[in-house]
Design a protein around this motif. Sequence first.
Motif, short mmCIF file in Angstrom:
data_model
loop_
_atom_site.label_atom_id
_atom_site.label_comp_id
_atom_site.label_asym_id
_atom_site.label_seq_id
_atom_site.Cartn_x
_atom_site.Cartn_y
_atom_site.Cartn_z
N THR A 63 0.91 -1.40 0.17
CA THR A 63 -0.07 0.04 0.01
C THR A 63 0.93 1.09 0.00
N LEU A 64 0.17 2.45 -0.07
CA LEU A 64 1.01 3.79 -0.34
C LEU A 64 1.87 3.94 0.79
N PRO A 65 1.35 3.89 2.16
CA PRO A 65 2.21 4.23 3.21
C PRO A 65 3.62 3.35 3.31
N LEU A 66 3.47 2.04 2.99
CA LEU A 66 4.36 1.14 3.01
C LEU A 66 5.46 1.48 1.71
N ALA A 67 4.93 1.99 0.37
CA ALA A 67 5.75 2.18 -0.73
C ALA A 67 6.60 3.28 -0.47
N LEU A 68 6.37 4.10 0.68
CA LEU A 68 7.28 5.06 0.76
C LEU A 68 8.62 4.83 1.23
N PHE A 69 8.68 3.68 1.65
CA PHE A 69 10.06 2.97 1.94
C PHE A 69 10.98 2.95 0.86
N ASN A 70 10.53 2.87 -0.59
CA ASN A 70 11.10 2.84 -1.64
C ASN A 70 12.24 4.00 -1.65
N PHE A 71 11.92 5.14 -1.16
CA PHE A 71 12.80 6.42 -1.30
C PHE A 71 13.67 6.44 -0.13
N VAL A 72 13.91 5.49 0.62
CA VAL A 72 14.81 5.40 1.57
C VAL A 72 15.76 4.08 1.47
N SER A 73 16.98 4.66 1.43
CA SER A 73 18.09 3.30 1.04
C SER A 73 19.03 3.49 2.17
N TYR A 74 19.90 2.43 2.04
CA TYR A 74 21.26 2.62 3.12
C TYR A 74 21.95 3.75 2.76
N ALA A 75 22.22 4.06 1.57
CA ALA A 75 23.06 5.14 1.39
C ALA A 75 22.61 6.56 1.54
N GLN A 76 21.32 6.87 1.21
CA GLN A 76 20.74 8.05 1.03
C GLN A 76 19.29 8.02 1.12
N ILE A 77 18.58 9.05 1.21
CA ILE A 77 17.18 9.44 1.28
C ILE A 77 16.99 10.31 0.09
N ASN A 78 16.15 9.61 -0.80
CA ASN A 78 15.72 10.80 -1.93
C ASN A 78 14.54 11.57 -1.47
N TRP A 79 14.82 12.72 -0.67
CA TRP A 79 13.88 13.66 -0.22
C TRP A 79 12.82 14.43 -1.09
N GLY A 80 13.30 14.53 -2.33
CA GLY A 80 12.36 14.92 -3.32
C GLY A 80 11.51 14.33 -3.68
N ALA A 81 11.57 12.99 -4.14
CA ALA A 81 10.66 12.00 -4.48
C ALA A 81 9.73 11.57 -3.29
N LEU A 82 10.28 11.77 -1.96
CA LEU A 82 9.54 11.28 -0.75
C LEU A 82 8.63 12.11 -0.72
N MET A 83 8.94 13.61 -0.81
CA MET A 83 8.02 14.63 -0.48
C MET A 83 6.94 14.68 -1.51
N ALA A 84 7.30 14.29 -2.77
CA ALA A 84 6.30 14.37 -3.78
C ALA A 84 5.26 13.11 -3.77
N ALA A 85 5.84 11.98 -3.19
CA ALA A 85 4.89 10.93 -2.84
C ALA A 85 4.14 11.24 -1.66
N SER A 86 4.56 11.83 -0.56
CA SER A 86 3.82 12.10 0.45
C SER A 86 2.65 13.25 -0.04
N ILE A 87 2.84 14.10 -0.93
CA ILE A 87 1.92 15.02 -1.21
C ILE A 87 0.86 14.09 -1.92
N ILE A 88 1.32 13.12 -3.07
CA ILE A 88 0.46 12.30 -3.40
C ILE A 88 -0.58 11.34 -2.56
#
Length: 275
Positions: A223-248
């Motif tokens: 589901t969507l809340p779980l899909a937010l983990f796709n933007f978090v990796s061991y090396a970095q966090i894709n903040w831009g895509a994470l914020m866009a997904a949160s808006i969606i």
Amino acid sequence: MTTKQIRSIKRTALTYVPLALILLVVLFPIIWMLLASFKTQVQIQSMKNLFIFTPTFQNYLAVFSGYDFLKPIANSLIVATLSTGIGLLIGLPASYAIARYKQKKFGMVILVIRFFPGITFLIPWFIIFSRIGLIDTYIALTLSHLLINLPFIIWIMVPFFDAMPREIEESARVDGCYTIDSFTKIVLPLASPGIITASLLSFVFSWNNFVFSMVLSGGNTKTLPLALFNFVSYAQINWGALMAASIIITLPVLLIAFLTQRHIIAGLTAGAVKG
């Protein structure tokens, strides 16, 4: 300027200034999230580009092209719709029976269940569903979300049905209307504000649920809340895509709340006064 006008200005300031400050505190995270969704990674991490920056739509393109976000949207929509629909199908007759036949103890048990955190039922659900092979299915997520939605629907609708005059149903019975007919044709239409409120809030609770999806879902039913983990990796966090997904994720909930706020307020207060 007269003394009366000065006092009126002071009263207005004392009323609206605290409200404006509270509104600023509440809305600032949402505004920051919205602005960050149009920024690059460097701009997000720089305080100099807080309000002045060149917007970009790459974050939203990355959400759908690089992370396949349409599947979690469909999964969340299916699970939220099923759990809300089944909750109404069971909860409306149950709340009507509790209200009409004064099943206060049963209603109290349901209310106590509503106070339990969802994580309390998570391990038993996982054991049961894993034994019967229902992990990563819509059935498992729908049933788990019903633990939250069903008691909530009953909790909302019991005082609403209890406040409805019995004379309406008695008049229907005099005219030869059975109990089930009076319930479906008379009671439910009159209870539409409460039903709309219970439906919308249940849908939102299911849409935002994270804990059950984290344990009971998988690649097929993420589901969507779980899909937010796709933007978090061991090396970095894709903040831009994470914020866009949160808006969606947030946008449908905000639109529902904005368009139906009058129905929600009416439904929450309609059963507060009996008679």
